[in-house]
Design a protein around this motif. Sequence first.
Motif, PDB file in Angstrom:
ATOM      1  N   ASP A 190       0.812  -1.206   0.000  1.00  0.00           N
ATOM      2  CA  ASP A 190       0.000   0.000   0.000  1.00  0.00           C
ATOM      3  C   ASP A 190       0.851   1.263   0.000  1.00  0.00           C
ATOM      4  O   ASP A 190       0.454   2.297  -0.552  1.00  0.00           O
ATOM      5  N   ASN A 191       2.013   1.193   0.656  1.00  0.00           N
ATOM      6  CA  ASN A 191       2.862   2.377   0.790  1.00  0.00           C
ATOM      7  C   ASN A 191       4.053   2.374  -0.161  1.00  0.00           C
ATOM      8  O   ASN A 191       4.953   3.214  -0.050  1.00  0.00           O
ATOM      9  N   ARG A 192       4.085   1.410  -1.073  1.00  0.00           N
ATOM     10  CA  ARG A 192       5.062   1.362  -2.168  1.00  0.00           C
ATOM     11  C   ARG A 192       6.507   1.349  -1.668  1.00  0.00           C
ATOM     12  O   ARG A 192       7.367   2.071  -2.179  1.00  0.00           O
ATOM     13  N   VAL A 193       6.748   0.528  -0.647  1.00  0.00           N
ATOM     14  CA  VAL A 193       8.109   0.299  -0.183  1.00  0.00           C
ATOM     15  C   VAL A 193       8.349  -1.196  -0.102  1.00  0.00           C
ATOM     16  O   VAL A 193       7.438  -1.978   0.177  1.00  0.00           O
ATOM     17  N   GLU A 194       9.583  -1.594  -0.350  1.00  0.00           N
ATOM     18  CA  GLU A 194       9.919  -3.007  -0.489  1.00  0.00           C
ATOM     19  C   GLU A 194       9.966  -3.728   0.852  1.00  0.00           C
ATOM     20  O   GLU A 194      10.331  -3.144   1.875  1.00  0.00           O
ATOM     21  N   ASP A 195       9.575  -5.005   0.819  1.00  0.00           N
ATOM     22  CA  ASP A 195       9.853  -5.902   1.940  1.00  0.00           C
ATOM     23  C   ASP A 195      10.790  -7.027   1.522  1.00  0.00           C
ATOM     24  O   ASP A 195      11.128  -7.897   2.335  1.00  0.00           O
ATOM     25  N   LEU A 196      11.244  -7.013   0.269  1.00  0.00           N
ATOM     26  CA  LEU A 196      12.153  -8.029  -0.255  1.00  0.00           C
ATOM     27  C   LEU A 196      13.073  -7.369  -1.279  1.00  0.00           C
ATOM     28  O   LEU A 196      12.612  -6.584  -2.116  1.00  0.00           O
ATOM     29  N   ALA A 197      14.372  -7.663  -1.203  1.00  0.00           N
ATOM     30  CA  ALA A 197      15.322  -7.026  -2.114  1.00  0.00           C
ATOM     31  C   ALA A 197      16.541  -7.912  -2.324  1.00  0.00           C
ATOM     32  O   ALA A 197      16.865  -8.759  -1.485  1.00  0.00           O
ATOM     33  N   ALA A 198      17.199  -7.700  -3.448  1.00  0.00           N
ATOM     34  CA  ALA A 198      18.463  -8.368  -3.759  1.00  0.00           C
ATOM     35  C   ALA A 198      19.445  -7.318  -4.256  1.00  0.00           C
ATOM     36  O   ALA A 198      19.083  -6.430  -5.038  1.00  0.00           O
ATOM     37  N   ILE A 199      20.696  -7.419  -3.794  1.00  0.00           N
ATOM     38  CA  ILE A 199      21.723  -6.429  -4.125  1.00  0.00           C
ATOM     39  C   ILE A 199      22.991  -7.150  -4.550  1.00  0.00           C
ATOM     40  O   ILE A 199      23.385  -8.155  -3.940  1.00  0.00           O
ATOM     41  N   THR A 200      23.639  -6.642  -5.585  1.00  0.00           N
ATOM     42  CA  THR A 200      24.979  -7.086  -5.964  1.00  0.00           C
ATOM     43  C   THR A 200      25.930  -5.898  -5.855  1.00  0.00           C
ATOM     44  O   THR A 200      25.620  -4.804  -6.334  1.00  0.00           O
ATOM     45  N   LEU A 201      27.075  -6.128  -5.212  1.00  0.00           N
ATOM     46  CA  LEU A 201      28.079  -5.091  -5.027  1.00  0.00           C
ATOM     47  C   LEU A 201      29.354  -5.490  -5.761  1.00  0.00           C
ATOM     48  O   LEU A 201      29.925  -6.537  -5.479  1.00  0.00           O
ATOM     49  N   GLU A 202      29.780  -4.659  -6.712  1.00  0.00           N
ATOM     50  CA  GLU A 202      31.086  -4.836  -7.342  1.00  0.00           C
ATOM     51  C   GLU A 202      32.091  -4.003  -6.550  1.00  0.00           C
ATOM     52  O   GLU A 202      31.906  -2.805  -6.375  1.00  0.00           O
ATOM     53  N   MET A 203      33.164  -4.660  -6.093  1.00  0.00           N
ATOM     54  CA  MET A 203      34.080  -4.000  -5.176  1.00  0.00           C
ATOM     55  C   MET A 203      35.491  -3.981  -5.741  1.00  0.00           C
ATOM     56  O   MET A 203      35.782  -4.672  -6.728  1.00  0.00           O
ATOM     57  N   GLU A 204      36.329  -3.180  -5.127  1.00  0.00           N
ATOM     58  CA  GLU A 204      37.719  -3.095  -5.574  1.00  0.00           C
ATOM     59  C   GLU A 204      38.392  -4.456  -5.484  1.00  0.00           C
ATOM     60  O   GLU A 204      38.080  -5.278  -4.626  1.00  0.00           O
ATOM     61  N   GLY A 205      39.339  -4.682  -6.405  1.00  0.00           N
ATOM     62  CA  GLY A 205      40.097  -5.920  -6.388  1.00  0.00           C
ATOM     63  C   GLY A 205      39.361  -7.109  -6.964  1.00  0.00           C
ATOM     64  O   GLY A 205      39.818  -8.251  -6.806  1.00  0.00           O
ATOM     65  N   GLY A 206      38.210  -6.891  -7.588  1.00  0.00           N
ATOM     66  CA  GLY A 206      37.482  -7.994  -8.204  1.00  0.00           C
ATOM     67  C   GLY A 206      36.547  -8.734  -7.271  1.00  0.00           C
ATOM     68  O   GLY A 206      35.884  -9.697  -7.680  1.00  0.00           O
ATOM     69  N   LEU A 207      36.476  -8.331  -6.007  1.00  0.00           N
ATOM     70  CA  LEU A 207      35.575  -8.975  -5.061  1.00  0.00           C
ATOM     71  C   LEU A 207      34.127  -8.657  -5.424  1.00  0.00           C
ATOM     72  O   LEU A 207      33.786  -7.514  -5.729  1.00  0.00           O
ATOM     73  N   VAL A 208      33.282  -9.673  -5.413  1.00  0.00           N
ATOM     74  CA  VAL A 208      31.851  -9.508  -5.678  1.00  0.00           C
ATOM     75  C   VAL A 208      31.078  -9.953  -4.445  1.00  0.00           C
ATOM     76  O   VAL A 208      31.290 -11.045  -3.919  1.00  0.00           O
ATOM     77  N   CYS A 209      30.176  -9.103  -3.983  1.00  0.00           N
ATOM     78  CA  CYS A 209      29.346  -9.422  -2.815  1.00  0.00           C
ATOM     79  C   CYS A 209      27.875  -9.304  -3.198  1.00  0.00           C
ATOM     80  O   CYS A 209      27.505  -8.495  -4.058  1.00  0.00           O
TER      81      CYS A 209
END
Length: 369
Positions: A241-260
């Motif tokens: 109703d309030n247009r905000v998430e209760d579920l999410a997925a995130i990918t972070l590309e980081m220095e040195g090739g690390l992926v989180c």
Amino acid sequence: MNSHRRYRVAVLSVVKHDYVVRGWMAHPRCELVVVADDPDIPEWAHERNQLLADECEIPYVRGVEQALRDYRVDIAVVCSEAYRHCQLSARAVSAGVHVVQDKPLATSDAELQPLLDAMQQRPVTFMMWNRNFLPAVMHAQREIASGALGELQSIHVDFYFAKDAGPPKGQRPKGYPPMNWQAYQIAAHIDGSDGGVGPYPIGELQNEGIYPLGFIFGLTQAAVKRVFASSTAHFHQVNADNRVEDLAAITLEMEGGLVCSIALGRIGVASHPSGGEIKLRVVGSRGALVFHEARPDVGVYYRQQPAGEARQRRVAIENDFLLADHFVQALDQNRQPFMNFADSVRVFECVRAALESCRCGRPIDLKPL
């Protein structure tokens, strides 16, 4: 170094999480001396503040600056609604008081600006509350620091809170008015489900993103370069109703090739027997590490056990006390604590980029403030 000084602590609003305050209540070198808030806040907020003051047998002052001055405060603990975090923290900083703040740091650039300005003017110590002092997390940090895994290559965090947020999505009858965000959050306080109390809706990226991001920042020093995220209101009607998430997925590309990567959500109490699935998977060049945030724990099962009672009970959960002690030691030694202001701004920048990515559907380069 001053390892004997006692610190005088003020609580600036406690309308949200009193567990943040309880770490200070337990610390032998900290004394809660006052609860304070602004006089023009709603009566329900005054009532919550007064309850803590009565429990601790300390005054409740309806005037923040007056309390900081009159009670000679060293540390301010800020546990207000999210949208008031920064303005309360900024006022404490301007008074030369060290600050420990509940999450999130801020929900917008405009909210954050007064605290940014204040922190540039006064040399005080800041820490945002986090979960990095739980036993399993600290053990993982030691293993990684020892080099047992080699060079880190990837980290994944599942951070699912098994907490309700009102009726499930899809149960609101056609034509029925949308659920009021603040009214729901106020009512949900009784069982701790008020994740985003305040007049403005906030989703789980802003509300809980600090925790998995804090885990990642505690395990690696690599900087985030790019963020890609997607989100939805999948479980709860109040979020839809309030247009905000209760579920999410995130990918972070980081220095040195690390992926989180992070998967997070408020998934409803019926989805898990003991509070939610919070698990980390860390892969390095020489080995891998998988651990649950909740470990160690014990299982408790008995006849006629209430359906909502947790089956697994955490053991050695001294996170709140250890965070208070970590902050006290940082003050003693004149050093920065973990999740200091710079760390907290990094979290804010990542969440801001993730929300932008959710809106546009593209990866977002991190834009430092």
